[in-house]
Design a protein around this motif. Structure first.
Motif, PDB file in Angstrom:
ATOM      1  N   PRO A   1       0.843  -1.196   0.000  1.00  0.00           N
ATOM      2  CA  PRO A   1       0.000   0.000   0.000  1.00  0.00           C
ATOM      3  C   PRO A   1       0.879   1.248   0.000  1.00  0.00           C
ATOM      4  O   PRO A   1       1.944   1.268   0.629  1.00  0.00           O
ATOM      5  N   GLU A   2       0.396   2.275  -0.692  1.00  0.00           N
ATOM      6  CA  GLU A   2       1.194   3.484  -0.853  1.00  0.00           C
ATOM      7  C   GLU A   2       1.657   4.068   0.479  1.00  0.00           C
ATOM      8  O   GLU A   2       2.789   4.520   0.613  1.00  0.00           O
ATOM      9  N   LYS A   3       0.745   4.004   1.467  1.00  0.00           N
ATOM     10  CA  LYS A   3       1.083   4.651   2.742  1.00  0.00           C
ATOM     11  C   LYS A   3       2.262   3.972   3.452  1.00  0.00           C
ATOM     12  O   LYS A   3       2.919   4.574   4.290  1.00  0.00           O
ATOM     13  N   THR A   4       2.510   2.698   3.109  1.00  0.00           N
ATOM     14  CA  THR A   4       3.601   2.004   3.804  1.00  0.00           C
ATOM     15  C   THR A   4       4.961   2.221   3.135  1.00  0.00           C
ATOM     16  O   THR A   4       5.987   1.852   3.690  1.00  0.00           O
ATOM     17  N   LEU A   5       4.946   2.817   1.939  1.00  0.00           N
ATOM     18  CA  LEU A   5       6.224   3.016   1.238  1.00  0.00           C
ATOM     19  C   LEU A   5       7.143   3.979   1.979  1.00  0.00           C
ATOM     20  O   LEU A   5       8.361   3.938   1.810  1.00  0.00           O
ATOM     21  N   THR A   6       6.550   4.834   2.802  1.00  0.00           N
ATOM     22  CA  THR A   6       7.385   5.809   3.517  1.00  0.00           C
ATOM     23  C   THR A   6       8.308   5.129   4.538  1.00  0.00           C
ATOM     24  O   THR A   6       9.248   5.753   5.023  1.00  0.00           O
ATOM     25  N   TYR A   7       8.027   3.853   4.883  1.00  0.00           N
ATOM     26  CA  TYR A   7       8.972   3.145   5.764  1.00  0.00           C
ATOM     27  C   TYR A   7      10.364   3.098   5.128  1.00  0.00           C
ATOM     28  O   TYR A   7      11.376   3.078   5.819  1.00  0.00           O
ATOM     29  N   PHE A   8      10.387   3.045   3.787  1.00  0.00           N
ATOM     30  CA  PHE A   8      11.687   2.969   3.130  1.00  0.00           C
ATOM     31  C   PHE A   8      12.501   4.260   3.298  1.00  0.00           C
ATOM     32  O   PHE A   8      13.685   4.294   2.983  1.00  0.00           O
ATOM     33  N   ASP A   9      11.847   5.306   3.786  1.00  0.00           N
ATOM     34  CA  ASP A   9      12.611   6.521   4.077  1.00  0.00           C
ATOM     35  C   ASP A   9      13.623   6.253   5.194  1.00  0.00           C
ATOM     36  O   ASP A   9      14.622   6.948   5.327  1.00  0.00           O
ATOM     37  N   ARG A  10      13.310   5.228   6.023  1.00  0.00           N
ATOM     38  CA  ARG A  10      14.217   4.927   7.140  1.00  0.00           C
ATOM     39  C   ARG A  10      14.939   3.590   6.973  1.00  0.00           C
ATOM     40  O   ARG A  10      15.795   3.247   7.784  1.00  0.00           O
ATOM     41  N   ILE A  11      14.578   2.830   5.948  1.00  0.00           N
ATOM     42  CA  ILE A  11      15.280   1.559   5.706  1.00  0.00           C
ATOM     43  C   ILE A  11      16.303   1.785   4.583  1.00  0.00           C
ATOM     44  O   ILE A  11      15.942   2.229   3.503  1.00  0.00           O
ATOM     45  N   GLY A  12      17.542   1.495   4.877  1.00  0.00           N
ATOM     46  CA  GLY A  12      18.580   1.647   3.845  1.00  0.00           C
ATOM     47  C   GLY A  12      19.081   3.069   3.735  1.00  0.00           C
ATOM     48  O   GLY A  12      19.784   3.408   2.781  1.00  0.00           O
ATOM     49  N   ARG A  13      18.748   3.901   4.723  1.00  0.00           N
ATOM     50  CA  ARG A  13      19.146   5.309   4.636  1.00  0.00           C
ATOM     51  C   ARG A  13      20.659   5.475   4.695  1.00  0.00           C
ATOM     52  O   ARG A  13      21.213   6.417   4.142  1.00  0.00           O
ATOM     53  N   SER A  14      21.321   4.541   5.355  1.00  0.00           N
ATOM     54  CA  SER A  14      22.780   4.676   5.479  1.00  0.00           C
ATOM     55  C   SER A  14      23.527   3.999   4.334  1.00  0.00           C
ATOM     56  O   SER A  14      24.756   3.940   4.353  1.00  0.00           O
ATOM     57  N   LEU A  15      22.793   3.484   3.345  1.00  0.00           N
ATOM     58  CA  LEU A  15      23.471   2.871   2.188  1.00  0.00           C
ATOM     59  C   LEU A  15      24.286   3.916   1.444  1.00  0.00           C
ATOM     60  O   LEU A  15      23.835   5.045   1.261  1.00  0.00           O
ATOM     61  N   ARG A  16      25.466   3.509   1.022  1.00  0.00           N
ATOM     62  CA  ARG A  16      26.321   4.413   0.235  1.00  0.00           C
ATOM     63  C   ARG A  16      26.354   3.939  -1.213  1.00  0.00           C
ATOM     64  O   ARG A  16      25.889   2.840  -1.523  1.00  0.00           O
ATOM     65  N   ASP A  17      26.945   4.778  -2.066  1.00  0.00           N
ATOM     66  CA  ASP A  17      27.084   4.383  -3.471  1.00  0.00           C
ATOM     67  C   ASP A  17      27.819   3.049  -3.551  1.00  0.00           C
ATOM     68  O   ASP A  17      28.838   2.858  -2.874  1.00  0.00           O
ATOM     69  N   GLY A  18      27.312   2.135  -4.349  1.00  0.00           N
ATOM     70  CA  GLY A  18      27.982   0.844  -4.532  1.00  0.00           C
ATOM     71  C   GLY A  18      27.604  -0.201  -3.506  1.00  0.00           C
ATOM     72  O   GLY A  18      28.043  -1.343  -3.590  1.00  0.00           O
ATOM     73  N   GLU A  19      26.797   0.177  -2.507  1.00  0.00           N
ATOM     74  CA  GLU A  19      26.370  -0.795  -1.496  1.00  0.00           C
ATOM     75  C   GLU A  19      24.944  -1.260  -1.792  1.00  0.00           C
ATOM     76  O   GLU A  19      24.176  -0.564  -2.458  1.00  0.00           O
TER      77      GLU A  19
END
Lengths: 375, 126
Positions: A121-139
């Motif tokens: 559901p669209e409303k749950t996509l905002t969780y991804f704002d906090r998942i993987g936030r520390s990923l860097r280029d190439g990770e």
């Protein structure tokens, strides 16, 4: 109590080698649990359309826990831990599994630039704002499930697609590192403003532990004092930094800080020198910034950096009787070294290829010798 | 012009970092055709040269540094009037110098100018 392997993402990238997981990454995994629980509730309601809410205690007695870290880059094993099957009906477990599977399918869809709202559901996509936030280029975080062994990769780019697939998202947050000066600080409201090197201004809150540094930066504003800030920034859909959401580290920069100076020179436009003068290419400035970071020791005097008429950069050092220049071609990564000793009236010239680490080592050695020779 | 005549050079803002100028200020670039443009200090003051450069010519400058004719002579760099663009215009000639010779001379001239200090500053930052 039952413990069942639930999700075992593989963390890919140099930071995760030798089964190492940076602590900051555990925050991302914690948000994953929040998301799974929320989605499991929605799965329950989908199967029970007559109910308006999930049963009381739907999640009691159940937890997602990090139970092991396996080899092969780092691979955290997240298990579904059920305290008592009496408290947690077995059929509820399927809602958690469906939630997990849909998350992984949505990530795979984003990776392939396909619509994701068929899975989440669209409303749950905002969780991804906090998942993987520390990923860097190439990770990447590669997700597989017991039902699908094909890895779905969460990268900076797929995360961005997932967050912005929601029409509710005005932008997203990302780990960010910025350099700038502090023209304003409000100690009463504990907020301050940073002016980035391109002139953009962003606001942030002052945490008590950062107050002294921010005050020093504000006091040094008129003399060009700059700070380096690492934290979480809020960006709009056009990837422009809007505000600092939180600050992890802040420090005063050396007045000759190389990345800050190169960032400053990024604002030059063609014609900067008497109507002529080429602007240094942006990718060349990125390369030089990283090259200095990798190859130039912190204990040596930093160079002064100036643009050249041909769109290059000239690094210069004044070390006792020695005047040194290194004229750098940002496209070919070649450079011309020239050293003059004004006391002996001797000079020497060399060509150095700055993609070659041994030539950096030679140069660092010469500068160290002129600087007194101590290592 | 005499040996002590000041040869005034304008400094582009990007050629000043944290109070230090680059030796490029005293090295001809490809557009200069081996001749470094200066103002003849016997004919115009540093401040007026800055005004001419920024207003009449429309270029940018954060201030004026200077070397003398004698300092150029010591580097075997001929100095001559070149009043075609405007009356106070002169050139320091680098004709026939190799790139390393130009570098060497530019570094000497930069040191001499630094020792002399700013002849005019448009503002106090940079």
């Amino acid at each position: 109590m039952s413990i069942e392997r639930f999700l075992y993402p593989r963390l890919k990238g140099p930071r995760f080698e030798d089964r190492a997981i940076p602590l900051e990454f555990l925050r991302d995994l914690a948000v994953l649990e929040e998301m799974v629980v929320e989605l499991a509730k929605l799965e329950f309601l989908r199967d029970n359309p007559n109910r308006k809410r999930s049963p009381k205690g739907f999640t009691e007695g159940i937890e997602l826990k990090l139970t092991a870290i396996e080899d092969g880059s780092a691979r955290p094993i997240i298990s579904l831990v059920v305290a008592s099957t009496a408290l947690f009906p077995l059929n509820h477990q399927t809602f958690f599994e469906r939630a997990r599977d849909n998350i992984v399918k949505a990530i795979a869809a984003a990776e392939n630039s396909l619509p994701v709202t068929g899975y989440l559901p669209e409303k749950t996509l905002t969780y991804f704002d906090r998942i993987g936030r520390s990923l860097r280029d190439g990770e990447a975080i590669e997700f597989t499930t017991p039902t699908s062994q094909e890895a779905a990769k969460l990268t900076k780019e797929t995360r961005r697609r997932l967050v912005l697939a929601s029409s509710r998202a005005q932008g997203m947050t990302e780990d960010t590192t910025i350099r700038g000066c502090v023209p304003e600080a409000d100690q009463e409201n504990m907020s301050f403003e940073v002016r980035l090197l391109d002139g953009t201004k962003v606001k942030g809150d002052i945490a008590p532990q950062h107050l002294d540094t921010i005050r020093d930066a504000w006091n040094g504003y008129s003399t060009g004092t700059r700070v380096l800030i690492q934290g979480i920034g809020r960006f709009n859909r056009n990837e422009r930094l809007q505000a600092l959401e939180s600050i992890e580290h802040i420090c005063l920069l050396d007045p000759l800080d190389v990345p800050a100076r190169l960032e400053e020179l990024r604002s030059l436009r063609d014609g900067w020198l008497e109507g002529q003068g080429l602007a240094p290419p942006s990718e060349g400035l990125d390369w030089l910034s990283h090259a200095f970071d990798r190859n130039y020791p912190e204990d040596l005097p930093l160079p002064f950096l100036y643009p050249t008429e041909e769109g290059g950069i000239q690094a210069e050092w004044s070390l006792g009787p020695n005047e040194v220049s290194l004229e750098i071609d940002l496209k070919s990564h070649t450079s011309d070294w020239h050293k003059l000793n004004v006391e002996t009236d001797t000079d020497e010239s060399r060509s150095l290829h700055l993609d070659n680490q041994s030539e950096w080592k030679d140069m660092v050695g010469w500068i160290r010798d002129m600087n007194g020779g101590e290592e | 012009m005499t040996a002590s005549t000041l040869l005034l050079r304008q400094v582009n803002p990007s050629w000043l970092q944290h109070g230090r100028i680059t030796s490029q200020v005293f090295k001809p670039t490809p557009k200069d055709n081996e001749r470094l443009s200066v103002y003849d200090g016997d004919q115009i003051s540093p401040e007026r040269s800055w005004g001419h450069y920024t207003t009449t010519l429309g270029h940018v400058s954060v201030g004026v540094m200077a070397v003398t004719v004698a300092e150029c002579d010591a580097r075997r760099l001929p100095v001559e009037p070149d009043p075609t663009p405007f009356p106070a215009h002169a050139v320091i000639r680098f004709d026939g110098f190799s790139n390393s010779q130009k570098e060497k001379s530019a570094k000497y001239l930069k040191r001499a100018a630094e020792n002399r200090g700013w002849q005019y500053r448009a503002d106090a930052t940079g």
